[in-house]
Design a protein around this motif. Structure first.
Motif, PDB file in Angstrom:
ATOM      1  N   ILE A  11      29.000  49.117  29.522  1.00  0.00           N
ATOM      2  CA  ILE A  11      30.756  49.497  29.854  1.00  0.00           C
ATOM      3  C   ILE A  11      30.490  48.708  31.438  1.00  0.00           C
ATOM      4  O   ILE A  11      32.481  48.355  31.492  1.00  0.00           O
ATOM      5  CB  ILE A  11      30.568  51.387  30.549  1.00  0.00           C
ATOM      6  CG1 ILE A  11      30.450  51.388  29.403  1.00  0.00           C
ATOM      7  CG2 ILE A  11      32.330  51.160  31.003  1.00  0.00           C
ATOM      8  CD1 ILE A  11      30.448  52.693  29.625  1.00  0.00           C
ATOM      9  N   GLU A  12      30.410  48.466  32.509  1.00  0.00           N
ATOM     10  CA  GLU A  12      30.553  47.695  33.612  1.00  0.00           C
ATOM     11  C   GLU A  12      30.169  46.183  33.165  1.00  0.00           C
ATOM     12  O   GLU A  12      31.364  45.353  33.223  1.00  0.00           O
ATOM     13  CB  GLU A  12      29.290  48.051  34.760  1.00  0.00           C
ATOM     14  CG  GLU A  12      29.059  49.146  34.942  1.00  0.00           C
ATOM     15  CD  GLU A  12      28.006  49.594  35.954  1.00  0.00           C
ATOM     16  OE1 GLU A  12      26.844  49.303  35.779  1.00  0.00           O
ATOM     17  OE2 GLU A  12      27.919  50.915  36.933  1.00  0.00           O
ATOM     18  N   ALA A  14      31.625  45.004  30.311  1.00  0.00           N
ATOM     19  CA  ALA A  14      33.003  45.358  29.700  1.00  0.00           C
ATOM     20  C   ALA A  14      34.063  45.511  30.973  1.00  0.00           C
ATOM     21  O   ALA A  14      35.390  44.119  30.511  1.00  0.00           O
ATOM     22  CB  ALA A  14      33.620  46.293  29.006  1.00  0.00           C
ATOM     23  N   LEU A  15      34.038  45.921  31.656  1.00  0.00           N
ATOM     24  CA  LEU A  15      35.388  45.845  32.826  1.00  0.00           C
ATOM     25  C   LEU A  15      35.183  44.783  34.135  1.00  0.00           C
ATOM     26  O   LEU A  15      35.874  44.467  34.381  1.00  0.00           O
ATOM     27  CB  LEU A  15      34.494  47.727  33.970  1.00  0.00           C
ATOM     28  CG  LEU A  15      34.644  48.325  33.088  1.00  0.00           C
ATOM     29  CD1 LEU A  15      34.104  49.577  33.939  1.00  0.00           C
ATOM     30  CD2 LEU A  15      36.312  48.272  33.225  1.00  0.00           C
ATOM     31  N   MET A  18      36.554  42.367  32.056  1.00  0.00           N
ATOM     32  CA  MET A  18      38.813  42.263  32.051  1.00  0.00           C
ATOM     33  C   MET A  18      38.819  41.850  33.464  1.00  0.00           C
ATOM     34  O   MET A  18      39.713  41.080  34.228  1.00  0.00           O
ATOM     35  CB  MET A  18      38.273  43.416  32.223  1.00  0.00           C
ATOM     36  CG  MET A  18      38.321  44.679  30.827  1.00  0.00           C
ATOM     37  SD  MET A  18      38.876  46.444  30.849  1.00  0.00           S
ATOM     38  CE  MET A  18      40.335  46.800  31.562  1.00  0.00           C
ATOM     39  N   ALA A  50      35.312  56.067  32.582  1.00  0.00           N
ATOM     40  CA  ALA A  50      35.745  54.635  33.249  1.00  0.00           C
ATOM     41  C   ALA A  50      36.802  54.363  33.928  1.00  0.00           C
ATOM     42  O   ALA A  50      37.772  54.493  34.639  1.00  0.00           O
ATOM     43  CB  ALA A  50      34.886  54.047  32.996  1.00  0.00           C
ATOM     44  N   ALA A  51      38.056  54.872  32.336  1.00  0.00           N
ATOM     45  CA  ALA A  51      39.094  54.284  33.130  1.00  0.00           C
ATOM     46  C   ALA A  51      39.630  55.651  33.797  1.00  0.00           C
ATOM     47  O   ALA A  51      40.601  55.139  35.221  1.00  0.00           O
ATOM     48  CB  ALA A  51      39.925  54.619  31.660  1.00  0.00           C
ATOM     49  N   ILE A  65      44.218  51.431  31.052  1.00  0.00           N
ATOM     50  CA  ILE A  65      42.801  50.755  31.492  1.00  0.00           C
ATOM     51  C   ILE A  65      41.402  51.201  29.902  1.00  0.00           C
ATOM     52  O   ILE A  65      40.969  50.415  29.464  1.00  0.00           O
ATOM     53  CB  ILE A  65      41.786  50.576  32.048  1.00  0.00           C
ATOM     54  CG1 ILE A  65      43.110  50.727  33.931  1.00  0.00           C
ATOM     55  CG2 ILE A  65      40.550  50.502  32.739  1.00  0.00           C
ATOM     56  CD1 ILE A  65      42.228  51.295  35.153  1.00  0.00           C
ATOM     57  N   LEU A  69      39.181  48.590  27.242  1.00  0.00           N
ATOM     58  CA  LEU A  69      38.344  48.566  27.605  1.00  0.00           C
ATOM     59  C   LEU A  69      37.337  48.909  26.611  1.00  0.00           C
ATOM     60  O   LEU A  69      36.015  48.537  26.021  1.00  0.00           O
ATOM     61  CB  LEU A  69      37.935  49.639  28.834  1.00  0.00           C
ATOM     62  CG  LEU A  69      36.656  50.150  28.499  1.00  0.00           C
ATOM     63  CD1 LEU A  69      35.557  48.413  29.021  1.00  0.00           C
ATOM     64  CD2 LEU A  69      36.555  50.908  29.711  1.00  0.00           C
ATOM     65  N   ARG A  72      37.095  46.130  23.861  1.00  0.00           N
ATOM     66  CA  ARG A  72      35.597  44.870  24.325  1.00  0.00           C
ATOM     67  C   ARG A  72      34.399  46.358  24.024  1.00  0.00           C
ATOM     68  O   ARG A  72      33.388  45.471  23.293  1.00  0.00           O
ATOM     69  CB  ARG A  72      35.822  45.268  25.824  1.00  0.00           C
ATOM     70  CG  ARG A  72      37.062  44.122  26.011  1.00  0.00           C
ATOM     71  CD  ARG A  72      37.181  43.671  27.871  1.00  0.00           C
ATOM     72  NE  ARG A  72      37.218  42.210  28.288  1.00  0.00           N
ATOM     73  CZ  ARG A  72      38.500  42.173  28.215  1.00  0.00           C
ATOM     74  NH1 ARG A  72      39.268  42.989  28.174  1.00  0.00           N
ATOM     75  NH2 ARG A  72      38.798  40.578  28.845  1.00  0.00           N
ATOM     76  N   LEU A  73      34.369  47.457  24.244  1.00  0.00           N
ATOM     77  CA  LEU A  73      33.436  48.164  23.785  1.00  0.00           C
ATOM     78  C   LEU A  73      33.428  47.729  21.716  1.00  0.00           C
ATOM     79  O   LEU A  73      31.828  47.892  21.665  1.00  0.00           O
ATOM     80  CB  LEU A  73      33.614  49.521  24.047  1.00  0.00           C
ATOM     81  CG  LEU A  73      33.467  49.607  25.127  1.00  0.00           C
ATOM     82  CD1 LEU A  73      33.576  51.054  26.386  1.00  0.00           C
ATOM     83  CD2 LEU A  73      32.122  48.846  26.375  1.00  0.00           C
TER      84      LEU A  73
END
Length: 580
Positions: A11-12, A14-15, A18, A50-51, A65, A69, A72-73
């Motif tokens: 997740i990080e 992917a962020l 972004m 996360a969002a 967000i 996100l 991407r995931l």
């Protein structure tokens, strides 16, 4: 691998992608991001906030967000589906092959599966039991011993460098009373009629053994001697003998300490003086008067100027005295010295396991640690509520030998150490607990000890039966697992994969009872699937004429056995191979 921690990394990543694309500002604090199983399994395998946690700092709506996100995931090969739920939570569905790979991890690591580097070898001191050496351990001590020992084992599995410590309270009025009580039993052993034990001394019959041992060694040497001569000898002999009994009972329970620290030796070494100097250097000592406690004023209340520690600056309710009226140190001063000594030995992280009757001392001890370490030390105190011993719902009578309580030895003789250890961990430490001797040994689903042990025994039984039927059960870790396709099988695989997360979460919260709940759930799922196989032969673990399918299912069984064995090792409980 902890799959949930792994996906926090995904997740990080992917962020950050972004951010690189200008879809999110930089920098952002990712530390509050979580990845965990959804409350409802129908929503997927992993949920992330996360969002939600980034929205305010990023000045975006959570869904603005969450949607990019999620896109991407979904590109991750292990993610087969995902949705944005509610205001911006993301739910992910992972591939069956991802979960099967976690079973492979388990099979390759054995009972070491779930070992974590979360603690990064950080030193932690866990002090527990620390009973006054004035008599045998009782059942409340047993609970503290089990909670402390399991917590220490759990932290070690999570990667911390753990030291188990027992603080011997061998200084002060209570051990002087022990010495006086022992002297009476010494005289009794030599034939004197001592009558009723005076109020305030220890009446338990266990001191007869101590008095008799001194009489055997010294004869009438101490008769007619002044108290100043015999008290130190009686006190030291009794403490030594009772501590040996305490150590023996703890060893029978499976508890072995790394360090035994003597309060008397600590005081004699000048440790309290060092604490006083340190607190004085910081300007935290002053001479003053305290208001009497709220409510009824105690009979022994003294309105006098005292040497006080500014505990209120560190979260306590009132400032605390460090010296008694006779100029000697208070117990509190000794306790500060104990924790400061730990800090000086390199333990910035300290955990104490106390009885519930010490609840009023929590704030002051935490305040003292914060002060004397200048905020560098951290103390967590786990309070263990009292234990009532029952037999079929009826309260068990007191031990005659102890005089006032059921001893740990009584409990161990009745049900054994494994039952004591597991049963004591089926409730959170601060919840009251009834230890029913009948329920703790009955063979039913309502008894978590038996139910989990039965689960482990069944894994061993299944493997033995397969070997007897001619199936190869060696090197199951090399078996392809794609034949595991049934929903019940995959649910068991997912439960196995949760074990590393359970270890880390329970260690971070200092709550070993979570492991008991997890093991029960895993055993229950395994027993339920076993029952399905009785009703549907195609779901059995051993299938005639299907060696590859059988080996894949036996690999699942082996994995369940490894995880239950791993959890029982944290608890200090021996897994059983078979049950009759």
């Amino acid at each position: 691998m902890n799959p949930y921690r792994h996906f926090i990394g995904e997740i990080e990543a992917a962020l950050k992608s972004m951010q690189a694309a200008g879809e999110l500002p930089a920098p952002l604090d990712f530390s509050a991001i979580t990845a965990e199983p959804p409350r409802d399994p129908a929503h997927g395998d992993i949920a992330t906030n996360a969002a939600m946690v980034l929205a305010k700092a990023a000045r975006r709506k959570p869904r603005d967000i969450a949607e990019p996100l999620l896109a991407r995931l979904k590109a991750n090969r292990d993610v087969v589906d995902g949705t944005v739920a509610g205001p911006g939570f993301i739910n992910l569905k992972l591939s069956d092959s991802f979960w099967r790979a976690r079973l492979s991890d388990c099979l390759n690591e054995g009972i070491a599966y779930g070992d974590s580097q979360m603690g990064a070898a950080r030193k932690v001191n866990v002090e527990y039991v620390s009973a006054n050496p004035t008599g045998p351990l009782h059942v409340a001590h047993a609970r503290g011993a089990v909670v402390g020992d399991a917590l220490a084992n759990l932290l070690a599995k999570a990667g911390y460098a753990v030291t188990k410590e027992y603080y011997i309270n061998d200084s002060g009025a209570q051990v002087d009373k022990l010495g006086q009580s022992t002297y009476l039993r010494y005289r009794e052993a030599l034939g004197d009629r001592i009558g009723e034990i005076p109020e305030g001394l220890y009446p338990g019959e266990y001191l007869k053994e101590v008095g008799a041992a001194i009489a055997k060694r010294d004869g009438a040497r101490w008769i007619d001697k002044p108290q100043a001569d015999w008290l130190p000898e009686m006190r030291a002999f009794a403490i030594s003998m009772l501590m040996e009994e305490i150590k023996t009972d703890l060893a029978t329970l499976g508890v072995t300490m790394d360090v035994y620290t003597s309060e008397r030796a600590l005081v004699d070494s000048g440790a309290v003086d060092r604490v006083f100097q340190e607190l004085s250097r910081q300007g935290l000592i002053y001479q003053g008067r305290l208001d009497p406690p709220k409510g009824q004023k105690p009979d022994d209340w003294e309105d006098r100027e005292q040497t006080l520690f500014r505990a209120t600056l560190f979260g306590d309710d009132v400032d605390r005295p460090l010296k008694k009226s006779d100029g000697s140190w208070t117990y509190f001063a000794d306790d500060i010295a104990n924790h400061y000594d730990k800090f000086r030995r390199g333990f910035a992280d300290m955990i104490d396991v106390w009885g519930a009757d010490h609840g009023g001392y929590v704030k002051r001890q935490k305040a003292a640690v914060k002060a004397v370490t200048e905020g560098k030390g951290e103390l967590d105190i786990k309070l263990c509520q009292l234990v009532r011993v029952m037999r079929g719902g009826e309260l068990v009578r007191m031990s005659k030998r102890a005089g006032t309580f059921v001893t740990l030895r009584d409990l161990l003789d009745e049900v054994g150490p494994d039952v004591v250890r597991f049963t004591m961990l089926t409730r959170k430490n601060d919840a009251p607990f009834d230890f029913d001797l009948v329920k703790a040994t009955e063979q039913s689903r309502d008894n978590p000890v038996w139910y989990v042990q039965y689960g482990h025994a069944r894994t061993r039984s299944a493997l033995r039966q397969a070997a007897a039927a001619g199936f190869d059960i060696t090197r199951l870790e090399t078996e392809p697992l794609d034949r595991l396709t049934d929903g019940g099988e995959l649910a068991l695989v997912r439960l196995i994969a949760q074990w590393p997360r359970q270890v880390e979460a329970a260690a971070a919260a200092h709550e070993p009872h979570r492991i008991a709940f997890y093991l029960y759930d895993l055993a229950a799922a395994f027993h339920a699937h076993w029952t399905r196989g009785r009703e549907e032969p195609g779901l059995r673990f051993v299938v005639e004429g299907e060696p590859e399918l059988t080996r894949a299912r036996l690999a699942l069984v082996q994995g369940i056995g490894f995880v239950i064995g791993s959890g029982l090792k944290v608890f200090g409980v021996t897994p059983v191979e078979e049950m009759r």
